[in-house]
Design a protein around this motif. Structure first.
Motif, short mmCIF file in Angstrom:
data_model
loop_
_atom_site.label_atom_id
_atom_site.label_comp_id
_atom_site.label_asym_id
_atom_site.label_seq_id
_atom_site.Cartn_x
_atom_site.Cartn_y
_atom_site.Cartn_z
N ALA A 123 -12.14 -3.59 -8.34
CA ALA A 123 -10.68 -3.12 -8.97
C ALA A 123 -10.67 -1.89 -8.34
N LEU A 124 -10.44 -1.65 -7.08
CA LEU A 124 -10.24 -0.37 -6.12
C LEU A 124 -9.12 -0.77 -5.29
N CYS A 125 -8.28 0.35 -4.98
CA CYS A 125 -7.23 -0.09 -3.97
C CYS A 125 -6.77 1.44 -3.36
N ALA A 126 -6.70 1.47 -2.08
CA ALA A 126 -6.25 2.75 -1.25
C ALA A 126 -4.76 2.42 -1.14
N TYR A 127 -4.30 2.90 -2.19
CA TYR A 127 -2.68 2.60 -2.59
C TYR A 127 -1.76 3.77 -2.12
N LYS A 128 -2.29 5.02 -1.57
CA LYS A 128 -1.21 5.91 -0.93
C LYS A 128 -1.96 6.75 0.16
N ILE A 129 -0.87 7.19 1.22
CA ILE A 129 -1.27 7.60 2.33
C ILE A 129 -0.15 8.99 2.61
N GLU A 130 -0.48 9.93 2.87
CA GLU A 130 0.58 11.07 3.16
C GLU A 130 0.16 12.08 4.29
N PHE A 131 1.01 12.45 5.02
CA PHE A 131 0.56 13.32 6.04
C PHE A 131 2.12 13.79 6.72
N VAL A 132 2.03 14.98 7.41
CA VAL A 132 3.13 15.67 8.35
C VAL A 132 2.90 14.70 9.37
N HIS A 133 4.04 14.10 10.16
CA HIS A 133 4.00 13.42 11.32
C HIS A 133 3.77 14.26 12.47
N PRO A 134 2.86 14.31 13.35
CA PRO A 134 2.39 15.27 14.37
C PRO A 134 3.76 15.32 15.33
N TYR A 135 4.15 14.19 15.63
CA TYR A 135 5.37 14.02 16.81
C TYR A 135 6.72 13.90 16.15
N THR A 136 6.97 13.93 14.77
CA THR A 136 8.40 13.97 14.62
C THR A 136 8.45 15.22 13.54
N GLU A 137 7.31 15.70 12.92
CA GLU A 137 7.37 16.80 11.95
C GLU A 137 7.85 16.39 10.73
N ASP A 138 8.23 15.03 10.37
CA ASP A 138 8.77 14.45 9.32
C ASP A 138 7.28 14.23 8.20
N LEU A 139 7.63 14.53 6.84
CA LEU A 139 6.62 14.16 5.69
C LEU A 139 6.60 12.78 5.69
N ILE A 140 5.49 12.01 5.85
CA ILE A 140 5.29 10.48 5.76
C ILE A 140 4.59 10.20 4.43
N SER A 141 5.27 9.31 3.59
CA SER A 141 4.58 9.58 2.29
C SER A 141 4.73 7.76 1.93
N VAL A 142 3.91 7.11 2.13
CA VAL A 142 3.66 5.61 1.76
C VAL A 142 2.80 5.06 0.51
N GLU A 143 3.28 4.38 -0.13
CA GLU A 143 2.21 3.94 -1.28
C GLU A 143 2.65 2.31 -1.56
N ILE A 144 1.68 1.69 -1.96
CA ILE A 144 1.93 0.32 -2.54
C ILE A 144 2.26 0.37 -4.21
N PRO A 145 3.16 -0.24 -4.21
CA PRO A 145 3.84 -0.15 -5.80
C PRO A 145 2.65 -0.68 -6.75
N LEU A 146 2.80 0.02 -7.66
CA LEU A 146 1.83 -0.36 -8.82
C LEU A 146 1.62 -1.90 -9.42
N GLU A 147 3.01 -2.62 -9.26
CA GLU A 147 3.29 -3.77 -9.73
C GLU A 147 2.48 -4.85 -8.85
N ASP A 148 2.11 -4.11 -7.52
CA ASP A 148 1.77 -4.99 -6.39
C ASP A 148 0.10 -4.94 -6.39
N ILE A 149 -0.71 -4.29 -7.31
CA ILE A 149 -1.74 -3.81 -7.34
C ILE A 149 -2.66 -4.89 -8.64
N ASP A 150 -3.14 -5.99 -8.20
CA ASP A 150 -3.42 -6.94 -9.24
C ASP A 150 -4.19 -6.60 -10.35
N PHE A 151 -5.44 -5.64 -10.09
CA PHE A 151 -6.17 -5.50 -10.99
C PHE A 151 -5.32 -4.46 -12.35
N LEU A 152 -4.17 -3.90 -11.94
CA LEU A 152 -3.36 -3.24 -12.96
C LEU A 152 -2.66 -3.97 -13.63
#
Length: 282
Positions: free
Chosen positions: A251-280
């Motif tokens: 029951a462990l999920c790497a559900y979110k990643i966040e960083f400032v993109h080094p080549y665009t300088e945009d904030l990239i924030s991506v996550e798996i929706p909680l409803e798609d994490i089976d053990f939740l």
């Protein structure tokens, strides 16, 4: 080759200075300095060119820019993609990459069949039992950038878990070194002779009448979260190595990643929706 769209914020720097700021290796910078095929908007330039315009910088391949993973017939879920990286979902039970050339049922085999790029390499890995997000780089120059960003903790990785005795778990930092377990080939343990490992329990999510800790990694040791939570008396439910579970249903999920993109300088924030994490949602 790698195409980079020059940003206005890079004006007055040399190409060399920009590439150094993107953590290009000394070897690659040396080879590029000797190369005469670098272009900006179609015109040849050298690395000492001081940027005075925006446009497309093209860097030739001075090192191998292909991956040798065999393509599977399956696909993977891509949740973010640009010219430099892709962020994909690794499913539980699937290895990150093959250990033998004949293996085809790994995330990297599926990614090669999904993403249109001759080069794909992950900058980090997930345990086979863990579902979650992985960053794949599309060029070795970009991988050098993201490898260093990961080492310098410029990429935030968040996990969600279901643990034993969660009612007594509190936000905290677990700073305990991890080394090999001499009694079990596949296990790791807390060891004063091990590598530094830091895990932060940063928050909790109340979801479906449950309380689930959110964890953030500073380091990425093998089985780090599993070992750390077991060490403080809150092993992960369904962990066959570090709890009493006889099922491989971690029951462990790497559900979110966040960083400032080094080549665009945009904030990239991506996550798996909680409803798609089976053990939740069991």
């Amino acid at each position: 080759m790698l195409k980079i769209n020059l940003l206005e914020s890079w004006q007055s720097q040399t190409i060399d200075e920009v590439l150094q700021s993107k953590f290009f290796s000394k070897k690659v910078l040396h080879l590029l300095r000797m190369n005469k095929q670098i272009t900006l908007n179609g015109e040849p330039i050298r690395l000492n060119y001081k940027i005075d315009q925006t446009g497309e910088l093209i860097l030739p391949d001075v090192i191998d820019a292909s991956s040798d993973y065999a393509r599977s017939v399956r696909f993977c879920d891509v949740v973010y993609e640009d010219d430099y990286v892709a962020i994909v979902v690794k499913q539980r039970g699937v290895k990150t990459h093959p250990n033998e050339q004949h293996e085809l049922n790994t995330l990297m085999n599926h990614a090669m069949n999904t993403i249109d790029s001759d080069y794909l390499e992950p900058i980090h890995r997930l345990d086979q039992e863990t579902k979650g997000l992985l960053i794949l780089c599309k060029h070795p120059y970009v991988k050098s950038t993201f490898d260093t960003m990961l080492d310098q903790r410029l990429i935030s990785r968040f996990y969600i878990a279901n643990v034993h005795n969660n009612e007594s778990l509190s936000a905290q930092t677990i700073d305990l070194p991890i080394g090999k377990d001499s009694t079990h080939a596949n296990k790791r343990r807390i060891s004063n002779r091990g590598q530094q490992a830091i895990t932060h329990i940063v928050d909790f999510i109340d979801y479906n009448n449950g309380k689930f800790p959110i964890l953030k990694l500073d380091t990425g040791r093998q089985h780090q979260i599993r070992v750390h939570l077991e060490a403080i008396g809150h092993s992960i439910i369904g962990d066959p190595l570090y709890s009493e579970s006889h099922l491989r249903n971690l029951a462990l999920c790497a559900y979110k990643i966040e960083f400032v993109h080094p080549y665009t300088e945009d904030l990239i924030s991506v996550e798996i929706p909680l409803e798609d994490i089976d053990f939740l949602n069991d």
